[in-house]
Scaffold this motif. Structure first.
Motif, PDB file in Angstrom:
ATOM      1  N   ALA A  77      49.030  39.585  33.720  1.00 46.08           N
ATOM      2  CA  ALA A  77      47.554  40.167  33.901  1.00 46.08           C
ATOM      3  C   ALA A  77      47.009  38.912  34.351  1.00 46.08           C
ATOM      4  O   ALA A  77      47.014  38.260  34.257  1.00 46.08           O
ATOM      5  CB  ALA A  77      46.514  40.459  32.827  1.00 46.08           C
ATOM      6  N   GLN A  78      46.433  39.762  35.742  1.00 43.22           N
ATOM      7  CA  GLN A  78      45.889  38.112  36.552  1.00 43.22           C
ATOM      8  C   GLN A  78      44.177  37.582  36.190  1.00 43.22           C
ATOM      9  O   GLN A  78      43.888  39.265  36.337  1.00 43.22           O
ATOM     10  CB  GLN A  78      46.172  38.132  37.419  1.00 43.22           C
ATOM     11  CG  GLN A  78      45.493  37.009  38.909  1.00 43.22           C
ATOM     12  CD  GLN A  78      45.625  37.252  40.037  1.00 43.22           C
ATOM     13  OE1 GLN A  78      45.025  37.940  40.645  1.00 43.22           O
ATOM     14  NE2 GLN A  78      46.876  36.107  40.926  1.00 43.22           N
ATOM     15  N   VAL A  79      43.442  36.868  35.357  1.00 44.74           N
ATOM     16  CA  VAL A  79      42.524  36.496  34.787  1.00 44.74           C
ATOM     17  C   VAL A  79      41.578  35.590  36.244  1.00 44.74           C
ATOM     18  O   VAL A  79      41.901  34.964  36.631  1.00 44.74           O
ATOM     19  CB  VAL A  79      42.733  35.664  33.672  1.00 44.74           C
ATOM     20  CG1 VAL A  79      40.766  35.604  33.165  1.00 44.74           C
ATOM     21  CG2 VAL A  79      42.749  36.074  32.552  1.00 44.74           C
ATOM     22  N   THR A  80      40.531  36.842  36.404  1.00 43.15           N
ATOM     23  CA  THR A  80      39.787  36.501  37.651  1.00 43.15           C
ATOM     24  C   THR A  80      38.109  36.493  37.372  1.00 43.15           C
ATOM     25  O   THR A  80      37.981  37.613  36.457  1.00 43.15           O
ATOM     26  CB  THR A  80      39.891  37.185  38.838  1.00 43.15           C
ATOM     27  OG1 THR A  80      39.814  38.944  38.369  1.00 43.15           O
ATOM     28  CG2 THR A  80      41.166  36.817  38.956  1.00 43.15           C
ATOM     29  N   PRO A  81      37.321  35.447  37.577  1.00 40.49           N
ATOM     30  CA  PRO A  81      35.983  35.937  36.964  1.00 40.49           C
ATOM     31  C   PRO A  81      35.252  36.987  37.897  1.00 40.49           C
ATOM     32  O   PRO A  81      35.641  37.002  38.971  1.00 40.49           O
ATOM     33  CB  PRO A  81      35.072  33.978  37.395  1.00 40.49           C
ATOM     34  CG  PRO A  81      35.545  33.782  38.177  1.00 40.49           C
ATOM     35  CD  PRO A  81      37.756  34.044  38.289  1.00 40.49           C
ATOM     36  N   ALA A  82      33.974  37.491  37.222  1.00 40.65           N
ATOM     37  CA  ALA A  82      33.666  38.199  37.772  1.00 40.65           C
ATOM     38  C   ALA A  82      32.626  37.701  38.694  1.00 40.65           C
ATOM     39  O   ALA A  82      31.784  38.495  39.589  1.00 40.65           O
ATOM     40  CB  ALA A  82      32.971  39.682  36.949  1.00 40.65           C
ATOM     41  N   VAL A  83      31.604  36.831  38.370  1.00 41.50           N
ATOM     42  CA  VAL A  83      31.141  35.795  38.582  1.00 41.50           C
ATOM     43  C   VAL A  83      31.418  34.559  39.345  1.00 41.50           C
ATOM     44  O   VAL A  83      32.049  33.727  38.732  1.00 41.50           O
ATOM     45  CB  VAL A  83      29.352  35.991  38.143  1.00 41.50           C
ATOM     46  CG1 VAL A  83      28.944  37.041  38.046  1.00 41.50           C
ATOM     47  CG2 VAL A  83      29.966  35.220  36.790  1.00 41.50           C
ATOM     48  N   GLY A 283      36.620  36.246  41.543  1.00 36.87           N
ATOM     49  CA  GLY A 283      37.851  36.979  42.066  1.00 36.87           C
ATOM     50  C   GLY A 283      38.907  36.065  42.413  1.00 36.87           C
ATOM     51  O   GLY A 283      39.911  36.467  42.591  1.00 36.87           O
ATOM     52  N   ALA A 284      38.111  34.948  42.293  1.00 33.45           N
ATOM     53  CA  ALA A 284      39.510  32.905  41.962  1.00 33.45           C
ATOM     54  C   ALA A 284      39.587  33.193  41.259  1.00 33.45           C
ATOM     55  O   ALA A 284      40.057  34.389  40.077  1.00 33.45           O
ATOM     56  CB  ALA A 284      38.499  32.315  42.016  1.00 33.45           C
ATOM     57  N   ALA A 285      41.817  33.217  41.728  1.00 31.09           N
ATOM     58  CA  ALA A 285      42.810  33.952  40.259  1.00 31.09           C
ATOM     59  C   ALA A 285      42.844  32.583  39.390  1.00 31.09           C
ATOM     60  O   ALA A 285      42.786  31.125  40.177  1.00 31.09           O
ATOM     61  CB  ALA A 285      43.963  33.789  41.211  1.00 31.09           C
ATOM     62  N   LEU A 286      42.903  32.213  37.886  1.00 31.04           N
ATOM     63  CA  LEU A 286      42.366  30.778  36.953  1.00 31.04           C
ATOM     64  C   LEU A 286      42.865  30.952  36.473  1.00 31.04           C
ATOM     65  O   LEU A 286      43.732  30.218  36.383  1.00 31.04           O
ATOM     66  CB  LEU A 286      40.571  31.562  35.932  1.00 31.04           C
ATOM     67  CG  LEU A 286      39.800  32.467  37.184  1.00 31.04           C
ATOM     68  CD1 LEU A 286      38.877  31.613  35.670  1.00 31.04           C
ATOM     69  CD2 LEU A 286      39.184  30.548  37.606  1.00 31.04           C
ATOM     70  N   LEU A 287      43.789  31.907  36.593  1.00 38.11           N
ATOM     71  CA  LEU A 287      45.271  32.248  35.280  1.00 38.11           C
ATOM     72  C   LEU A 287      45.634  33.593  35.015  1.00 38.11           C
ATOM     73  O   LEU A 287      45.073  34.390  35.616  1.00 38.11           O
ATOM     74  CB  LEU A 287      45.200  31.427  33.949  1.00 38.11           C
ATOM     75  CG  LEU A 287      44.459  31.705  33.354  1.00 38.11           C
ATOM     76  CD1 LEU A 287      44.652  32.865  32.304  1.00 38.11           C
ATOM     77  CD2 LEU A 287      43.474  30.826  31.760  1.00 38.11           C
ATOM     78  N   SER A 288      47.127  33.369  34.142  1.00 40.48           N
ATOM     79  CA  SER A 288      47.165  34.856  34.259  1.00 40.48           C
ATOM     80  C   SER A 288      48.024  34.761  33.335  1.00 40.48           C
ATOM     81  O   SER A 288      48.032  34.286  32.287  1.00 40.48           O
ATOM     82  CB  SER A 288      49.174  35.290  34.747  1.00 40.48           C
ATOM     83  OG  SER A 288      48.602  34.789  36.312  1.00 40.48           O
TER      84      SER A 288
END
Length: 395
Positions: A77-83, A283-288
């Motif tokens: 799962a790739q964690v990305t912010p919605a805002v 939508g930027a990738a923060l971590l997995s």
């Protein structure tokens, strides 16, 4: 030594040589028989071993296909912010185990709080505006009633002016007829003509006033109809303006909630790139997050091995991490829709140039026993050896 003695000794020596030759012949014969028996035994052993191997291969080993071209994998799962926003706090690091919905990253929520307050104010204003529509409907109804009364009064005034005009017209024609005989003076005729003009002017004014009151009445009716459209078939709560303002308020609330980035699944944090103070976009990738409890195996079998492989068949697996002493058990989950080479970044162009046939490999996905995974966890990318029992019919 006499002649007889010499002959006797010669005969004895000859006999001894013959005896030795016979003995040697007997030994050679016995050795030959022993070698023959050994060759026969060896041949029988080889034949028996070959038959046993053929039987093993034909009735048992042929039902298994194996490969060491297998590796563990997971639906990461790739964690990305919605805002978007500025990162205020990062609460996890690489290799850290996290649970679902655990807070990973906190974004600055100042803008989201202001947007929520503005949306709340817009919702309140929309509610008051709709209440104004309802109150305005009653006011416009009263205006319509007043304009209807004015229209009736104007109609009565027109009727009165019409009567005065007709009477003045009759008086004028009567006096005009008598003026020639001298029965009516010129001054009286002038007054009658003036009265006629005055009555005609009053009639025109009354008619204009009546037209104006009709127009005013129609305008009031139109205003009420326009106002009624805004509140027709709705209540204060489901009015479109209130619903729109409420939706914007809810969106602002969700945006505020999304400043807290949570773990979508249970797993282990990997590839963390986010840092405190960083400006991140939606939508930027923060971590997995790697779900190590749900690791599966992608085993790449040769195409010639897959004729009897079916979904649901049992699989035994061994990992290089734990060695051959530990065996995992699983089931065939499915076969890929194409070979590995067909999905390569630069696929093979077999229709051009010289061609050499290469046996292709097809990825086969294998689900592992969760209990065995819990006892001996596996990380993504580990080497495995997979053996499928093709005797099972699968599903």
């Amino acid at each position: 030594m006499s002649k007889n003695e010499a002959e006797f000794l010669e005969a004895v020596a000859k006999t001894e040589v013959e005896a030795e030759a016979v003995a040697e012949a007997l030994v050679d014969r016995q050795n030959g028989l022993r070698r023959k028996r050994l060759f026969i035994a060896l041949g029988a052993t080889v034949l028996l071993a070959g038959s046993a191997f053929w039987a093993y291969e034909r009735f048992y080993a042929s039902h298994f296909v194996s490969t060491d071209n297998a590796y563990t994998a997971a639906e990461t799962a790739q964690v990305t912010p919605a805002v978007g926003g500025i990162v205020r706090e990062v609460l996890v690091s690489d290799t850290q185990a996290v649970r679902k919905d655990e807070v990973l990253v906190q974004l600055d929520d100042t803008d989201a709080l202001l947007a929520l307050a503005q949306a709340e104010a817009e919702l309140g204003r929309a509610v008051r505006r709709v209440r104004g529509y309802v109150a305005n409907d009653d006011s416009l109804a009263a205006q319509i009633a007043a304009r209807a009364s004015e229209e009736k009064r104007a109609a009565a005034q027109v009727a009165a002016a019409q009567a005065d005009f007709e009477r003045a017209d009759v008086d004028l024609r009567r006096r005009a007829a008598l003026a020639g005989s001298g029965s009516v003076s010129g001054d009286e005729l002038t007054k009658a003509r003036n009265a006629f003009e005055s009555a005609r002017a009053n009639l025109t004014a009354a008619q204009a006033q009546a037209a104006q009151t009709r127009a005013t009445h129609q305008a009031a009716v139109g205003s009420r109809e326009a106002n009624a459209v805004l509140i027709a078939d709705t209540t204060e709560q489901d009015n479109p303006e209130v619903a729109l303002a409420r939706a914007r308020r809810d969106q602002a609330w969700f945006n505020l909630d999304r400043t807290v980035v949570r773990a979508p699944i249970d797993g282990v944090v990997a590839r963390r790139t986010v840092q405190v103070g960083q400006q991140v976009q939606a939508g930027a990738a923060l971590l997995s997050v790697v779900p190590v409890a749900h690791v599966h195996v992608d085993a790449n079998f040769k195409e010639v091995q897959l004729d009897r492989v079916r979904v649901g068949q049992a699989v035994e697996l061994k990992s290089d991490l734990y060695g051959s002493a530990v065996t995992y058990h699983g089931l065939v989950a499915g076969l890929a829709g194409g070979t590995g080479s067909s999905f390569a970044t630069i696929p093979a162009q077999n229709a051009t140039g010289n061609w050499i046939k290469v046996v292709q490999r097809v990825p086969v996905r294998v689900w592992l026993d969760p209990k065995e995974l819990a006892d001996r966890p596996l990380q993504v990318g580990l080497s495995m050896t997979a053996t499928i029992d093709t005797r099972g019919t699968g599903r």
